[in-house]
Every structure is written in C-alpha cells, then in structure tokens.
Scaffold this active site. Structure first.
Site, PDB file in Angstrom:
ATOM      1  N   TYR A  26      -5.499  -4.763 -20.194  1.00  0.00           N
ATOM      2  CA  TYR A  26      -5.155  -3.564 -20.969  1.00  0.00           C
ATOM      3  C   TYR A  26      -5.752  -3.575 -22.366  1.00  0.00           C
ATOM      4  O   TYR A  26      -5.633  -2.598 -23.100  1.00  0.00           O
ATOM      5  CB  TYR A  26      -3.631  -3.415 -21.057  1.00  0.00           C
ATOM      6  N   LYS A  73      -0.946 -16.484 -11.560  1.00  0.00           N
ATOM      7  CA  LYS A  73      -1.794 -16.746 -10.396  1.00  0.00           C
ATOM      8  C   LYS A  73      -2.748 -17.871 -10.810  1.00  0.00           C
ATOM      9  O   LYS A  73      -3.972 -17.768 -10.665  1.00  0.00           O
ATOM     10  CB  LYS A  73      -2.536 -15.446 -10.029  1.00  0.00           C
ATOM     11  N   ASP A 129       2.372 -13.653  -6.126  1.00  0.00           N
ATOM     12  CA  ASP A 129       2.440 -13.102  -4.763  1.00  0.00           C
ATOM     13  C   ASP A 129       3.741 -13.519  -4.078  1.00  0.00           C
ATOM     14  O   ASP A 129       4.397 -12.708  -3.412  1.00  0.00           O
ATOM     15  CB  ASP A 129       1.206 -13.496  -3.921  1.00  0.00           C
ATOM     16  N   ASP A 188       3.471  -4.929 -15.044  1.00  0.00           N
ATOM     17  CA  ASP A 188       3.402  -3.495 -14.774  1.00  0.00           C
ATOM     18  C   ASP A 188       3.767  -3.218 -13.315  1.00  0.00           C
ATOM     19  O   ASP A 188       4.635  -2.385 -12.996  1.00  0.00           O
ATOM     20  CB  ASP A 188       1.966  -3.025 -15.075  1.00  0.00           C
ATOM     21  N   ASP A 242       7.701  -1.833 -11.377  1.00  0.00           N
ATOM     22  CA  ASP A 242       7.869  -0.659 -10.512  1.00  0.00           C
ATOM     23  C   ASP A 242       8.555  -1.077  -9.216  1.00  0.00           C
ATOM     24  O   ASP A 242       9.408  -0.357  -8.685  1.00  0.00           O
ATOM     25  CB  ASP A 242       6.515  -0.001 -10.192  1.00  0.00           C
TER      26      ASP A 242
END
Ligand code: ATP
Length: 351
Positions: free
Chosen positions: A136, A187, A220, A244, A248
């Site tokens: 970002y 990750k 994951d 982000d 959600d």
C-alpha cells in the site's frame, strides 16, 4: 472542548454517518463530553465540482486542532480510478501516520454467524493491521505498459520501525485489555526477506511482554482456522495486505460488512474511525444501508477518547437491537438506515 471532524464522504457513507452522529450526540449529552462536531464535504461531489480531494492544509489542521475523525466511505462510479478516495483515505492514513488499523471481530448476536453452533464468547478477538506500509506504500512502476512485454512491479515495504511499532501496539493492547495471547500472521516460509523481519521483530518484542503468550501462524493456516476454530484467537497482528483480507473474513464471521467497525490510530494523536464497508453504490440512496458498522466505529472513537462507559453502552445497545431484530433488511430486519439508528438511540436513552 474536543473537536471531532465528520467526513461522510460518498454513497452510503452519507447515510450511515448521520446515524453514528446521533450516538455521539447522545454521548455528549449523557456524559457531558464536550465534543464539538465539525463537518467536511470531501468526497466525489466536491472533487468533481472543484478538483479538491484532500485540501492541502487538512493534515496540519487535523493534527493541530482535532481529537478524532469520523469518516463514512469514499468511492463513486463516476470517478473510475477512485483517485479522490485514495487521496482522502490513504492520504489521511499515511499523512497522519495512523499506523494501527484496529478491527474487532466480535460476535454480538449468535444468530448472525454463518458458522454453526458458535457461542458469542468463542468469536471475540481483535486484529491489528499495519496501516502504512506493505504494497500500500504505492512504490513501484510499470514498464512497456500495454505491450506484450509489459512488466508491473509493486514493492512490499517492511521497515523495522513500522513492523516493531505495530507489534508493540498489539502487545500493549493485550496487556491493557487482559488478553492472554498475541498471534502474528505472516508468510515467512515464502517471503523470506520481508517476513523474516516480521519474525525477528515479533520475537524480540515478545520478550518484553512475558505476561502475554506469543504465537506465530502462517496466514494461509490462519484463514482456515478463522472458519474452523475462531475461538483460538485473542489478539492478531499482521501486515497491511493480509490484515485487509483477513478482516473482511472476520466481518463475515460476525454478520457481514454492515456490522464491521474499524479504527485508524496513532496513539496520543488525532485518529480516524470508519466502518469497514465502502460506498456500496448498489444500495446507495435507498436508505437501506446498515448503520451499525458506523455506530460501532463511533463507539471505538468514544473508547479512544476515554469515554469508556459511553463506548460500552453503545456496543451493548447495538447488540440488543441485533438480538431483537431491530436491524436493516440485509440482516432480516425491517428497518431503514435512520430507523435502525433511532432504535439504537432509543435503547441508549433509557439507560
Ligand atoms: P467501494 O468501492 O467504495 O469499496 P463496494 O460496493 O465495492 O464499494 P462495499 O461497499 O464495501 O464495496 O460493499 C460490498 C457490498 O456489500 C455492497 O455492494 C453492499 O451490497 C453490501 N454492503 C456493504 N456495506 C453495507 C451496509 N452498511 N449495509 C448493507 N449492505 C452493505
């Protein structure tokens, strides 16, 4: 007197923010908070009219004169690249260095979770999303654009200072709120440079908080456990991109985007509160948007302003409305946006 900036923005932002304002006005009256609300018309209409997205002096003004900002949503089909939305929201996040994006995932009404048989106690955790770096940061470029040989590069920025301060914020929150465990998601098995930095910073910061358990999990695996075993989480800290997406998913666990609230915080400085949802052009102007995410964001603002009782009562009133089906249509209720806001204020008024 504390000044609060109100920026409704676009689409359903303009509909849900007035409902959150009703709640702030209730808190003002009930607890004598002396909040002064000032309105700003930044958003698509203003941008199309006179090309102003975020005025040049806005950051300095907020830093100097304001305690908090309540924002709605930014996005408009007439502005295809959503330039104004990026200028305003990312401009405020980076310009005011709001490095903590705090998003609670709390099940207020058991019937609202798509997971079967989950108790409210099981789904109650907070996500600390790094809010200024990662992809970002908008560093990158395109080469041979539009040709068969084109290349696009979007850098993933991870600074030691940036990573450390969000990890510290998560541990501080855990300690202050009696949370037992902080889980860091990355990750690092694949992103061996950037996320190795997260690993080291996390391990080092954790040694300063021996009273809080520190766990690590690959992103994951975390996505899977959100669905199969959300009760294992207390406080989560992660980078901008993973946070982000994860939040959600978190919103989905507790009843959807209409209910999800967020805070963009720089401790000790002006901070911004906004519902997680966007401008939702498909339902904008119909008076059907759920204002609860905006109202819960106002509750987070009240907590940030140390009005702890007011904050807790607002959350409680929202939970009561949910349980009584005093909600908007997407949750099976029969109320419109303002009817839903009024129902919450009615419950607050009798406290
Ligand atoms: P933007 O481009 O500004 O992010 P969007 O429509 O792509 O807007 P969201 O606004 O986040 O994305 O929401 C996706 C969908 O979820 C909406 O189109 C809408 O149908 C639904 N939705 C979002 N927020 C609410 C809400 N407060 N009440 C009811 N439905 C909502």
């Amino acid at each position: 007197m504390r000044r609060i900036a109100i920026i409704p923005g676009d689409g359903i932002g303009k509909e849900v923010v007035p409902e959150a304002v009703k709640v702030l006005e209730w808190a003002n009256r009930r607890f004598g908070l002396q909040l002064r609300l000032d309105y700003f018309d930044w958003g698509a209409d203003r941008y199309l009219r006179d090309q102003v997205s975020l005025p040049a002096d806005a950051l300095e003004m907020f830093r100097r004169e304001y305690s908090a900002i309540l924002a709605g949503a930014f996005g408009d089909p007439r502005i295809t690249d959503n330039r104004h939305a990026g200028d305003i929201l990312l401009g405020l996040r980076t310009g005011l260095d709001l490095y903590i994006n705090l998003r609670p995932v709390k099940l207020l009404d058991e019937r609202r979770s798509p997971l079967k048989g989950r108790s409210a106690r099981e789904i109650d955790f907070v996500v600390f999303r790094e809010n200024t770096e990662g992809p970002y940061a908008r560093i990158g470029g395109q080469f041979k654009r539009g040709t068969g040989d084109e290349v696009a590069i979007q850098e993933d920025i991870n600074t030691r200072r940036g990573v450390e301060r969000i990890v510290v914020a998560a541990f501080e929150y855990a300690r202050a709120h009696g949370r037992k465990c902080v889980t860091m998601a990355d990750k690092s098995n694949v992103l061996t440079y950037g996320h190795e930095l997260w690993q080291r910073a996390f391990r080092e910061v954790a040694t300063r908080y021996p009273d809080v358990e520190a766990r690590h999990q690959y992103i994951d695996a975390m996505a899977m456990f959100f669905v199969t075993d959300p009760g294992r989480y207390d406080v989560i800290v992660t980078n901008n991109l993973f946070g982000d997406i994860l939040t959600d998913l978190g919103a989905g666990l507790v009843g959807g985007l209409g209910l999800a609230a967020s805070a963009n915080i720089h401790p000790g400085s002006v901070s911004l509160f906004e519902p997680v949802h966007g401008s939702a052009p498909d339902i904008a102007g119909k008076g059907t948007a759920n204002p609860m995410g905006a109202i819960l964001s106002a509750s987070m603002m009240l907590e940030f302003l140390d009005a702890l009782t007011a904050a807790a009562e607002v959350e409680q009133a929202v939970a009561e409305c949910l349980k009584a089906d005093e909600t908007t249509v997407e949750l099976g209720g029969r109320l419109g946006t303002s009817g839903c806001g009024d129902a919450i204020v009615r419950r607050l008024a009798v406290r």
